[in-house]
Scaffold this motif. Sequence first.
Motif: not given
Length: 495
Positions: A140, A146, A170, A354
Motif C-alpha cells: 500500500f 486504499y 486491493v 502498509d
Amino acid sequence: MDRKRNTRRGLGAAVAVVVLSTLACAPDGTAAPQVHWGSCPADVATEAPELQCATVPVPLDYSDPGGALIKLTISRLASTDPGKRRGVLLLNPGGPGGSGLAQSKLLVSQGFPEGVRKSYDLIGMDTRGIGYSAPMSCGFTIGGPYQGNVPPYAVDDAAVRAQAGIAEQVAEQCAANDHEGRLRHVSTANMARDLDRIRAALGEEQASYLGYSYGASLGAAYASMFPERADRVVLDSNYGDTHLDRDGLRRYALGMEQTFPDFARWAAERHDTYGLGNTPEQVRATYFQLAQRFDRSPGNGMTGAVFRLNSFVGLYSERSYPQTAQAWRSLLGSESVAPVADPPPDSAALSPYDNLWSVFLAVTCNDVEWPEDVQTYRQAVADDRERYPLFGAAAANILPCAAWPYRPAEPPVAVDDSGPADVLIMQNQRDPVTPLRGGELLNEKFGQRSRLLRVDGSGHGAYVLGGNSCASRITTAYLVDGVLPAEDLDCPATG
C-alpha cells in the motif's frame, strides 16, 4: 444485575536471542523450544529499554507442522516481585495489525496495577505477519486508492460501486505482493495456535491473557481452542465473536450513534470555546453541516468521507475531544481546510500503515466468508444510511474481503462454552467501534464460562485505559486473586 442462563454445548532489526533445547510440549505434542531472552529491536529498546525480547519458531501452516517455520518476536516485562509471580500474562493491543511488543510499557504508563505487575511476567508480542514477526505487505502506497481499514462513507450509490472496484483492485494487489506464500496463513485460528506455542516455549502449563478490541477476539479464540491451557482471561471491548464479520463491521455505525452524544454534550457545554452549538442537537447539526459541505466541495485532502472518519476516530477516547472540537472549529471558520497546504507527499512511497492494513485484511478476510455480490452492499449502505445517519454508509460499505483471492482454510473459531469459568468480558456502554452489544453477544456465547462487566463509560477500552476505578478493582482482583464475579455486573461512571 442479571444471572446467566446455564448453557452447555459440546463442540527489521535483529533480535539478540537464541532458541535452544526443550522445556515443554507444544500443542501438537512436539518438543517446545526454550526461550532465551536478549535485547529487543532498536526502536523497541529505545521506547522501552526495560523490556527483553526473544523469538519463538512456529509453523507457517499448522496443517503441515513439519514444513516451513516463521519466527515470532515476543517481549517480557518481568514481574516486579518474583516471590509473588504466578505466571505469564499474554497481551494483545488489537487491530488486527497492531504491534504489541511495547504494550506492557504503554499499560504501565497508564497506571497498570502493581498487583498485576507482581503476579505476572507481562508478555507482549508481534503476532504473525506484524512488525518483527514475519511481516507481510500488500504494497500500500501513500497515494494509492486504499486509505484505511474502515470503508469510506458512500455519499450515494455511485460511491458504493466505485468502492467495489477499489476493493477488487486491493485484493488483487495483496495477492500479487504475497511473494512468500504467507497471506493465506494469517488468521485468528493460527494466531491462537501461536499463543499456545508461546505458552509452551515459556515453560508454562497455563497462560493468562489480556486483549483489547480485536485482541479480545483473539483471546476468545484462544480460550475456546485451548480451554484447559487458558488461565485467567480478560477480554476488553469486544466485536461479539472470535472474528470481525460483516455484522460486526456494521455495528461501528451503531457504536458511533451511541457514543456521539457524549461528545455533543461535552462540546455544547464548551460552546464559548469552540462554537459548535449551544445544545447537543446543535452540535449534531454542525456535524452534518460540515460533512455535507465537504461532500460538495472537497479541498486540501478533506472530503466528507475523511471528515466523518476523523470524527469517528475522535470518539475513541474522551481525551481526544478537545482536538476534535478544535478541528471542527477550524473547518467552520474557513472555506479552506488549511491556511497553507502541505507539500505533496511522495505518492509512490510505501504507506507507514502498509503492514497494519495488510494484516487487518488478511485476518479479516481469511477468518470468514464475506458476500461477493455488490448489490448486497448497495442495499446495506442504503439501509444503514437511514438507520445510522452519522456513519452507517461507511460501516456498511465494501471491504476488499468481497473480492479476496482465498477461501477461508477452516471455519471461524466457535466460542466454546464447555470449559472452566475463566473469562471476564468488559465493555464500555458507549464505544464507537465495539458497542455494548458486542460484549453481550460474546457473553451469551460463552455461557457459564464468562461474566460481563458493563462500564458506564465512553470510548474504546475500559481496563486501565478507561480510568474507571470500579472496572480496575474488579478486573485486578480477578487477575491477581482469581475472583471472578458470581454474576454480570455494572460499574457506575464515578467508579
